[in-house]
Motif scaffolding. Structure first.
Motif, PDB file in Angstrom:
ATOM      1  N   HIS A   1      -0.817  -2.780  -8.735  1.00 15.77           N
ATOM      2  CA  HIS A   1      -1.417  -3.200  -7.464  1.00 15.77           C
ATOM      3  C   HIS A   1      -2.653  -4.422  -7.939  1.00 15.77           C
ATOM      4  O   HIS A   1      -2.594  -5.478  -7.302  1.00 15.77           O
ATOM      5  CB  HIS A   1      -2.031  -2.297  -6.656  1.00 15.77           C
ATOM      6  CG  HIS A   1      -2.342  -2.541  -5.499  1.00 15.77           C
ATOM      7  ND1 HIS A   1      -2.551  -1.645  -4.366  1.00 15.77           N
ATOM      8  CD2 HIS A   1      -2.760  -3.875  -4.761  1.00 15.77           C
ATOM      9  CE1 HIS A   1      -2.794  -2.325  -3.062  1.00 15.77           C
ATOM     10  NE2 HIS A   1      -3.181  -3.564  -3.477  1.00 15.77           N
TER      11      HIS A   1
ATOM     12  N   TRP B   1      -6.431  -6.439  -1.389  1.00 14.22           N
ATOM     13  CA  TRP B   1      -7.448  -5.917  -2.108  1.00 14.22           C
ATOM     14  C   TRP B   1      -7.923  -4.589  -1.574  1.00 14.22           C
ATOM     15  O   TRP B   1      -8.540  -3.763  -2.310  1.00 14.22           O
ATOM     16  CB  TRP B   1      -8.767  -6.926  -2.452  1.00 14.22           C
ATOM     17  CG  TRP B   1      -8.395  -7.747  -3.454  1.00 14.22           C
ATOM     18  CD1 TRP B   1      -8.014  -8.984  -3.073  1.00 14.22           C
ATOM     19  CD2 TRP B   1      -8.434  -7.887  -5.014  1.00 14.22           C
ATOM     20  NE1 TRP B   1      -7.635  -9.612  -4.205  1.00 14.22           N
ATOM     21  CE2 TRP B   1      -8.346  -8.873  -5.585  1.00 14.22           C
ATOM     22  CE3 TRP B   1      -8.943  -6.680  -5.545  1.00 14.22           C
ATOM     23  CZ2 TRP B   1      -8.239  -9.194  -6.719  1.00 14.22           C
ATOM     24  CZ3 TRP B   1      -8.726  -6.621  -7.067  1.00 14.22           C
ATOM     25  CH2 TRP B   1      -8.530  -7.921  -7.593  1.00 14.22           C
TER      26      TRP B   1
ATOM     27  N   MET C   1     -11.079   1.871   3.924  1.00 14.59           N
ATOM     28  CA  MET C   1     -10.339   1.045   3.369  1.00 14.59           C
ATOM     29  C   MET C   1      -8.990   0.714   3.956  1.00 14.59           C
ATOM     30  O   MET C   1      -8.265  -0.497   3.924  1.00 14.59           O
ATOM     31  CB  MET C   1     -10.123   1.322   2.037  1.00 14.59           C
ATOM     32  CG  MET C   1     -11.172   1.319   0.985  1.00 14.59           C
ATOM     33  SD  MET C   1     -12.039  -0.215   0.879  1.00 14.59           S
ATOM     34  CE  MET C   1     -10.799  -0.917  -0.609  1.00 14.59           C
ATOM     35  N   GLN C   2      -8.259   1.799   4.482  1.00 17.91           N
ATOM     36  CA  GLN C   2      -6.843   1.791   5.244  1.00 17.91           C
ATOM     37  C   GLN C   2      -7.194   0.912   6.294  1.00 17.91           C
ATOM     38  O   GLN C   2      -6.203   0.088   6.819  1.00 17.91           O
ATOM     39  CB  GLN C   2      -6.582   3.106   5.353  1.00 17.91           C
ATOM     40  CG  GLN C   2      -5.776   3.820   4.363  1.00 17.91           C
ATOM     41  CD  GLN C   2      -4.600   3.344   3.730  1.00 17.91           C
ATOM     42  OE1 GLN C   2      -4.233   2.196   3.707  1.00 17.91           O
ATOM     43  NE2 GLN C   2      -3.797   4.205   3.417  1.00 17.91           N
TER      44      GLN C   2
ATOM     45  N   THR D   1      -4.109   4.418 -12.959  1.00 20.70           N
ATOM     46  CA  THR D   1      -4.996   4.271 -12.074  1.00 20.70           C
ATOM     47  C   THR D   1      -6.572   3.509 -12.290  1.00 20.70           C
ATOM     48  O   THR D   1      -6.997   3.677 -13.585  1.00 20.70           O
ATOM     49  CB  THR D   1      -5.669   5.632 -11.416  1.00 20.70           C
ATOM     50  OG1 THR D   1      -4.457   6.213 -11.053  1.00 20.70           O
ATOM     51  CG2 THR D   1      -6.613   5.495 -10.224  1.00 20.70           C
TER      52      THR D   1
ATOM     53  N   TYR E   1      -7.275  -2.831   5.395  1.00 24.00           N
ATOM     54  CA  TYR E   1      -5.977  -3.221   5.021  1.00 24.00           C
ATOM     55  C   TYR E   1      -5.259  -3.672   6.188  1.00 24.00           C
ATOM     56  O   TYR E   1      -4.663  -4.632   5.991  1.00 24.00           O
ATOM     57  CB  TYR E   1      -5.334  -1.914   4.368  1.00 24.00           C
ATOM     58  CG  TYR E   1      -3.852  -2.365   3.814  1.00 24.00           C
ATOM     59  CD1 TYR E   1      -3.539  -3.183   2.876  1.00 24.00           C
ATOM     60  CD2 TYR E   1      -2.908  -1.810   4.562  1.00 24.00           C
ATOM     61  CE1 TYR E   1      -2.176  -3.569   2.432  1.00 24.00           C
ATOM     62  CE2 TYR E   1      -1.569  -2.004   4.308  1.00 24.00           C
ATOM     63  CZ  TYR E   1      -1.107  -2.948   3.216  1.00 24.00           C
ATOM     64  OH  TYR E   1       0.303  -3.279   3.019  1.00 24.00           O
TER      65      TYR E   1
ATOM     66  N   ASN F   1       0.862  -1.280   0.130  1.00 24.44           N
ATOM     67  CA  ASN F   1      -0.023   0.038   0.176  1.00 24.44           C
ATOM     68  C   ASN F   1       0.891   1.117   0.011  1.00 24.44           C
ATOM     69  O   ASN F   1       0.211   2.323   0.418  1.00 24.44           O
ATOM     70  CB  ASN F   1      -0.765   0.166   1.365  1.00 24.44           C
ATOM     71  CG  ASN F   1      -2.455   0.400   0.892  1.00 24.44           C
ATOM     72  OD1 ASN F   1      -2.823   0.337  -0.304  1.00 24.44           O
ATOM     73  ND2 ASN F   1      -3.345   0.421   1.829  1.00 24.44           N
ATOM     74  N   ASN F   2       2.111   1.356  -0.308  1.00 25.59           N
ATOM     75  CA  ASN F   2       2.986   2.304  -0.699  1.00 25.59           C
ATOM     76  C   ASN F   2       3.159   3.137   0.607  1.00 25.59           C
ATOM     77  O   ASN F   2       3.023   4.338   0.638  1.00 25.59           O
ATOM     78  CB  ASN F   2       2.482   3.403  -1.857  1.00 25.59           C
ATOM     79  CG  ASN F   2       2.215   2.593  -3.111  1.00 25.59           C
ATOM     80  OD1 ASN F   2       3.387   2.078  -3.714  1.00 25.59           O
ATOM     81  ND2 ASN F   2       1.229   2.243  -3.377  1.00 25.59           N
TER      82      ASN F   2
ATOM     83  N   THR G   1      -6.475   3.577  -3.328  1.00 24.23           N
ATOM     84  CA  THR G   1      -6.387   3.795  -4.780  1.00 24.23           C
ATOM     85  C   THR G   1      -5.788   2.498  -5.269  1.00 24.23           C
ATOM     86  O   THR G   1      -4.663   1.781  -5.018  1.00 24.23           O
ATOM     87  CB  THR G   1      -5.127   4.819  -4.749  1.00 24.23           C
ATOM     88  OG1 THR G   1      -5.447   6.218  -4.173  1.00 24.23           O
ATOM     89  CG2 THR G   1      -4.603   5.153  -6.500  1.00 24.23           C
ATOM     90  N   MET G   2      -6.175   1.935  -6.417  1.00 27.11           N
ATOM     91  CA  MET G   2      -5.878   0.717  -6.861  1.00 27.11           C
ATOM     92  C   MET G   2      -5.109   1.082  -8.234  1.00 27.11           C
ATOM     93  O   MET G   2      -5.728   1.639  -9.263  1.00 27.11           O
ATOM     94  CB  MET G   2      -7.170  -0.074  -7.107  1.00 27.11           C
ATOM     95  CG  MET G   2      -6.700  -1.362  -8.048  1.00 27.11           C
ATOM     96  SD  MET G   2      -5.567  -2.518  -7.075  1.00 27.11           S
ATOM     97  CE  MET G   2      -6.845  -3.353  -5.982  1.00 27.11           C
TER      98      MET G   2
ATOM     99  N   THR H   1      -7.580  -1.023  -0.891  1.00 21.22           N
ATOM    100  CA  THR H   1      -6.656   0.038  -1.059  1.00 21.22           C
ATOM    101  C   THR H   1      -7.622   1.020  -1.698  1.00 21.22           C
ATOM    102  O   THR H   1      -8.464   0.882  -2.340  1.00 21.22           O
ATOM    103  CB  THR H   1      -5.692  -0.385  -1.722  1.00 21.22           C
ATOM    104  OG1 THR H   1      -4.870   0.924  -2.324  1.00 21.22           O
ATOM    105  CG2 THR H   1      -6.162  -0.729  -3.271  1.00 21.22           C
TER     106      THR H   1
END
Length: 246
Positions: free
Chosen positions: A196, A187, A122-123, A109, A126, A29-30, A191-192, A189
């Motif tokens: 990714h 999955w 979403m985070q 993106t 994660y 997730n960078n 930003t996909m 995230t």
């Protein structure tokens, strides 16, 4: 001296695992790491695709082949039983680190969640996925799973017992909570990107195939009716559903 050497080897293998596991949390997730899944300069699409699929395939082959009982029985004659699990963990971790090192970014993106509340959710999801992975290892036998029990037993002149079949906590909801945790983490995230998405899709397909056709088969052979009964009661991956039940 040999037992001390095996102890040091096993501890180093575990340290490499910890490094690869913690780096994976940042990589996918960078977050926080010097190179994430979307870091670097884009190359042409075909080069990136071939490179990334090759890296994931190498990991899948190493991870699956070395986990099979027939391979273990052959390999233990060479490496010795106390160091067998540590060697597997070490090579798996090195294969992961190779992916992180050589991964080619594909940064177009696919989706980007603009709503800050949903993005934050979403985070949270994660990190929940990674937490499920970690907690699940302790619900069976974390230190046996990563080879430390075996090297300590060897140091103390004890014969390591085969791990007993346990249905603890998450394992009463899904037969493979570790794999469920990975799927959630890969999955979830806000930003996909294309890269990714490729990583998440390939690893998910690998998990489904490996669990369904390799690991489940080995467990049924090893545990017999005990595992068949477990299959009938507990879903393979998704709790409270009949999806992938057997």
């Amino acid at each position: 001296m040999k037992k001390i050497s095996i102890l040091i080897y096993g501890i180093l293998a575990y340290i490499v695992f910890l490094v690869s596991f913690l780096y994976a949390i940042g990589f996918v997730n960078n977050l926080w790491v010097p190179k994430g899944i979307d870091s670097g300069v884009n190359t042409d699409l075909m080069t990136a695709l071939v490179t990334n699929v090759s890296l994931l395939s190498l990991f899948a082959i190493q991870h699956s082949v070395m986990a099979r009982p027939a391979f273990k029985n052959w390999w233990v004659k060479i490496i010795g039983k106390p160091a067998e699990r540590s060697t597997y963990i070490l090579l798996t971790s090195l294969a992961l680190l190779l992916i992180f090192w050589k991964w080619q970014p594909m940064t177009d993106t696919v989706w980007a969640i603009e709503n800050s509340t949903i993005a934050m959710g979403m985070q949270v999801l994660y990190f929940l996925g990674w937490l499920i992975v970690l907690l699940s290892t302790f619900m069976i036998s974390h230190f046996e799973l990563f080879g430390l029990t075996q090297i300590i037993d060897n140091l103390k002149n004890r014969v390591s017992k085969s791990p007993s079949f346990q249905v603890n906590y998450f394992y009463g909801l899904t037969r493979h909570p570790i794999m469920l945790g990975f799927i959630i983490a890969f999955w979830a995230t806000p930003t996909m990107t294309t890269g990714h998405l490729l990583f998440a899709a390939v690893t998910t397909v690998y998990i489904l195939v490996a669990v369904k056709f390799l690991e489940e088969r080995d467990l049924k052979k090893a545990l017999g009716d005990t595992y068949v009964s477990y299959q009938k009661k507990v879903p393979m991956l998704i709790p409270f559903t009949k999806l992938f039940k057997q």
